[in-house]
Structures are given as C-alpha cells and as structure tokens.
Write a protein that holds these residues in place. Sequence first.
Motif, PDB file in Angstrom:
ATOM      1  N   PRO A 171       0.834  -1.207   0.000  1.00  0.00           N
ATOM      2  CA  PRO A 171       0.000   0.000   0.000  1.00  0.00           C
ATOM      3  C   PRO A 171       0.869   1.257   0.000  1.00  0.00           C
ATOM      4  O   PRO A 171       1.748   1.401   0.843  1.00  0.00           O
ATOM      5  N   ILE A 172       0.646   2.119  -0.956  1.00  0.00           N
ATOM      6  CA  ILE A 172       1.342   3.394  -1.044  1.00  0.00           C
ATOM      7  C   ILE A 172       0.271   4.461  -1.171  1.00  0.00           C
ATOM      8  O   ILE A 172      -0.611   4.360  -2.017  1.00  0.00           O
ATOM      9  N   HIS A 173       0.337   5.477  -0.330  1.00  0.00           N
ATOM     10  CA  HIS A 173      -0.704   6.504  -0.299  1.00  0.00           C
ATOM     11  C   HIS A 173      -0.166   7.814  -0.837  1.00  0.00           C
ATOM     12  O   HIS A 173       0.949   8.211  -0.503  1.00  0.00           O
ATOM     13  N   CYS A 174      -0.975   8.481  -1.645  1.00  0.00           N
ATOM     14  CA  CYS A 174      -0.618   9.781  -2.193  1.00  0.00           C
ATOM     15  C   CYS A 174      -1.719  10.767  -1.814  1.00  0.00           C
ATOM     16  O   CYS A 174      -2.801  10.734  -2.393  1.00  0.00           O
ATOM     17  N   PHE A 175      -1.446  11.601  -0.824  1.00  0.00           N
ATOM     18  CA  PHE A 175      -2.405  12.634  -0.446  1.00  0.00           C
ATOM     19  C   PHE A 175      -1.694  13.708   0.359  1.00  0.00           C
ATOM     20  O   PHE A 175      -0.572  13.512   0.823  1.00  0.00           O
ATOM     21  N   GLN A 176      -2.348  14.839   0.504  1.00  0.00           N
ATOM     22  CA  GLN A 176      -1.815  15.940   1.290  1.00  0.00           C
ATOM     23  C   GLN A 176      -2.124  15.710   2.770  1.00  0.00           C
ATOM     24  O   GLN A 176      -3.086  15.036   3.109  1.00  0.00           O
ATOM     25  N   ALA A 177      -1.326  16.292   3.647  1.00  0.00           N
ATOM     26  CA  ALA A 177      -1.522  16.117   5.091  1.00  0.00           C
ATOM     27  C   ALA A 177      -2.925  16.541   5.527  1.00  0.00           C
ATOM     28  O   ALA A 177      -3.542  15.894   6.375  1.00  0.00           O
ATOM     29  N   TRP A 178      -3.458  17.594   4.932  1.00  0.00           N
ATOM     30  CA  TRP A 178      -4.789  18.066   5.317  1.00  0.00           C
ATOM     31  C   TRP A 178      -5.890  17.097   4.906  1.00  0.00           C
ATOM     32  O   TRP A 178      -7.006  17.172   5.404  1.00  0.00           O
ATOM     33  N   GLU A 179      -5.602  16.141   4.019  1.00  0.00           N
ATOM     34  CA  GLU A 179      -6.597  15.158   3.593  1.00  0.00           C
ATOM     35  C   GLU A 179      -6.680  13.950   4.536  1.00  0.00           C
ATOM     36  O   GLU A 179      -7.596  13.158   4.431  1.00  0.00           O
ATOM     37  N   PHE A 180      -5.728  13.813   5.446  1.00  0.00           N
ATOM     38  CA  PHE A 180      -5.622  12.613   6.265  1.00  0.00           C
ATOM     39  C   PHE A 180      -6.914  12.269   6.999  1.00  0.00           C
ATOM     40  O   PHE A 180      -7.371  11.130   6.970  1.00  0.00           O
ATOM     41  N   THR A 181      -7.518  13.236   7.657  1.00  0.00           N
ATOM     42  CA  THR A 181      -8.721  12.966   8.448  1.00  0.00           C
ATOM     43  C   THR A 181      -9.828  12.359   7.595  1.00  0.00           C
ATOM     44  O   THR A 181     -10.463  11.382   7.989  1.00  0.00           O
ATOM     45  N   SER A 182     -10.044  12.907   6.404  1.00  0.00           N
ATOM     46  CA  SER A 182     -11.130  12.393   5.560  1.00  0.00           C
ATOM     47  C   SER A 182     -10.766  11.094   4.850  1.00  0.00           C
ATOM     48  O   SER A 182     -11.634  10.435   4.289  1.00  0.00           O
ATOM     49  N   ARG A 183      -9.493  10.699   4.872  1.00  0.00           N
ATOM     50  CA  ARG A 183      -9.062   9.502   4.147  1.00  0.00           C
ATOM     51  C   ARG A 183      -8.733   8.331   5.071  1.00  0.00           C
ATOM     52  O   ARG A 183      -8.268   7.301   4.613  1.00  0.00           O
ATOM     53  N   LYS A 184      -8.987   8.452   6.367  1.00  0.00           N
ATOM     54  CA  LYS A 184      -8.640   7.382   7.309  1.00  0.00           C
ATOM     55  C   LYS A 184      -9.295   6.055   6.929  1.00  0.00           C
ATOM     56  O   LYS A 184      -8.645   5.008   6.989  1.00  0.00           O
ATOM     57  N   ALA A 185     -10.565   6.073   6.547  1.00  0.00           N
ATOM     58  CA  ALA A 185     -11.262   4.829   6.179  1.00  0.00           C
ATOM     59  C   ALA A 185     -10.620   4.198   4.944  1.00  0.00           C
ATOM     60  O   ALA A 185     -10.461   2.978   4.866  1.00  0.00           O
ATOM     61  N   ASP A 186     -10.237   5.034   3.967  1.00  0.00           N
ATOM     62  CA  ASP A 186      -9.567   4.516   2.763  1.00  0.00           C
ATOM     63  C   ASP A 186      -8.236   3.870   3.122  1.00  0.00           C
ATOM     64  O   ASP A 186      -7.902   2.793   2.647  1.00  0.00           O
ATOM     65  N   ILE A 187      -7.464   4.546   3.965  1.00  0.00           N
ATOM     66  CA  ILE A 187      -6.155   4.021   4.349  1.00  0.00           C
ATOM     67  C   ILE A 187      -6.305   2.673   5.037  1.00  0.00           C
ATOM     68  O   ILE A 187      -5.575   1.723   4.737  1.00  0.00           O
ATOM     69  N   ALA A 188      -7.266   2.556   5.928  1.00  0.00           N
ATOM     70  CA  ALA A 188      -7.501   1.283   6.619  1.00  0.00           C
ATOM     71  C   ALA A 188      -7.896   0.190   5.633  1.00  0.00           C
ATOM     72  O   ALA A 188      -7.400  -0.942   5.705  1.00  0.00           O
ATOM     73  N   ALA A 189      -8.769   0.515   4.678  1.00  0.00           N
ATOM     74  CA  ALA A 189      -9.200  -0.479   3.680  1.00  0.00           C
ATOM     75  C   ALA A 189      -8.036  -0.881   2.776  1.00  0.00           C
ATOM     76  O   ALA A 189      -7.861  -2.058   2.465  1.00  0.00           O
ATOM     77  N   PHE A 190      -7.227   0.092   2.352  1.00  0.00           N
ATOM     78  CA  PHE A 190      -6.076  -0.214   1.507  1.00  0.00           C
ATOM     79  C   PHE A 190      -5.122  -1.153   2.226  1.00  0.00           C
ATOM     80  O   PHE A 190      -4.634  -2.125   1.659  1.00  0.00           O
ATOM     81  N   HIS A 191      -4.840  -0.855   3.492  1.00  0.00           N
ATOM     82  CA  HIS A 191      -3.916  -1.707   4.240  1.00  0.00           C
ATOM     83  C   HIS A 191      -4.487  -3.096   4.466  1.00  0.00           C
ATOM     84  O   HIS A 191      -3.748  -4.086   4.443  1.00  0.00           O
TER      85      HIS A 191
END
Length: 158
Positions: free
Chosen positions: A50-70
């Motif tokens: 899993p490699i994530h490409c996003f800005q630091a300010w996007e982290f809060t809204s992308r937590k569910a995506d990150i968990a699913a990707f991992h």
Amino acid sequence: MRIMGVPVPLLGLGAHDLVVLRQHPERDFRASEEQFHSRTLLNIVQGNPPIHCFQAWEFTSRKADIAAFHKVLGRIHRQVGSAKMVDHQFLPGPGLYDAGRFFVQQSTFSDGTQIYVNLGLDPYRDQNVRLPAYGFEARLAGGEVLKGSVESRLQLTP
C-alpha cells in the motif's frame, strides 16, 4: 492517429521478489477519478504494498480509505511480497478489436497466488472469474480469497 499506451509490469515480472516497487509513478492521484481506480487496481494485480498519495490536510477524511487499503493491499503483499511474479496476462475483452481487452488483467505468483483485476466500467465474466466494474479477486495460496471493487472507496465483498 490515436496513440494508446498500456502499462505492462515488466519490472515486476523481473524484479518483484528483489525490491519493493512503486509502480506507475506517472499516474497522478489527483489527475482524475479514474486514476484513483486504476492505481489501486494496478497495485493489487502487481502485488505492490500500500502506497498513499495525499496531502496532510486530507488525512482525516481519508482514514477509512487508508484502513481499507492496508487490509487488502497489505494482506496481498504479505502473501506475494517475496514471491516471483511468474505470469501476467491481459484477458480478452468482449470483442477482438475492442480496446477493452486491456482492461482485465491476471497475474500469477510463484506461490500459486492468482490475482484478477478489471480496470473497466463494464463487468467482466469468463469461465474462471467474474469481476464487477473496477473489481478485483485475489486467490491467495492456501485458499483465502479477497474480492471486491474500488468505487469512491475500496469495498470488500464478503
């Protein structure tokens, strides 16, 4: 004249078991909604971590995506991370001259794991696999099967 480029995992076929790869750097996460789908599915079929490409300010809204990707990419990479990719194929599309023939890909790893992805908008079906639009199915060595689709978020199918 229209030129069409099709990414082929040549480095993955030759060096997958030697290095951790970051494939398709040419694909910008923000370029279009389609880039999100294709980048995620290419990581799945090529057995990449899993490699994530996003800005630091996007982290809060992308937590569910990150968990699913991992959950998905991490599980696949744990299985095939040190295995060789021994085969990669583009499966036939609906018609002989249809550009869709490049949308469905299948890879096989030396441990027996087989991974299928559908980068197209149309469902795909043959005698071996059924994939929804932007779908994937990973048949891991040992019998575990991960399947689902990438919509606005990665979705697992039970």
